[in-house]
Design a protein around this motif. Sequence first.
Motif: not given
Length: 161
Positions: A47-48, A51-52, A64, A67-68
């Motif tokens: 996930n991280n 997101a990046s 943000t 992030q989910n």
Amino acid sequence: MAGKWVIGMGLCAALAAGSAWAAQPSEALVRELMQVMNVPGQFTVMNNQMASMMSQQLPCVPATYWQNYIDKSGQEELLTAMIPAYQHHFSSDEVEGLIKFYKSPLGQKLVAQMPATMAEAAQSGQQWGRQRTSDMFADLQKQGKLDGQGRCPGTGGAQGQ
């Protein structure tokens, strides 16, 4: 003819074993394995990373938002979707053996060290890939298949054509 023979042998093997599917691990057993392997923790890392990557590709979207990407619901959906693959490739006895291993001190060390190990290995792979690409481009330039800028000669500059 050969197909019938294979099917017949499979049926005989299933009857001899009582049932070929009896050895298939249950969903609960596979879920236990996934827990001791820290698969949900791996989803957090994924996930991280996602997101990046998405924040870099779409800077107009707040970081943000991503992030989910793999939220609790997504984690459950992924776990459920992965279970049949484990059931297909491992027997109940093998899953039980894997659970025993992953609960051992060495198994727990593997789980704890795998993210850092994979990150270091990925860096090594990227470095190797850059060097290999550079070497191959240099070889293609020596052969005259690429110009000094790494482009195909006479094609208007398109690479790799």
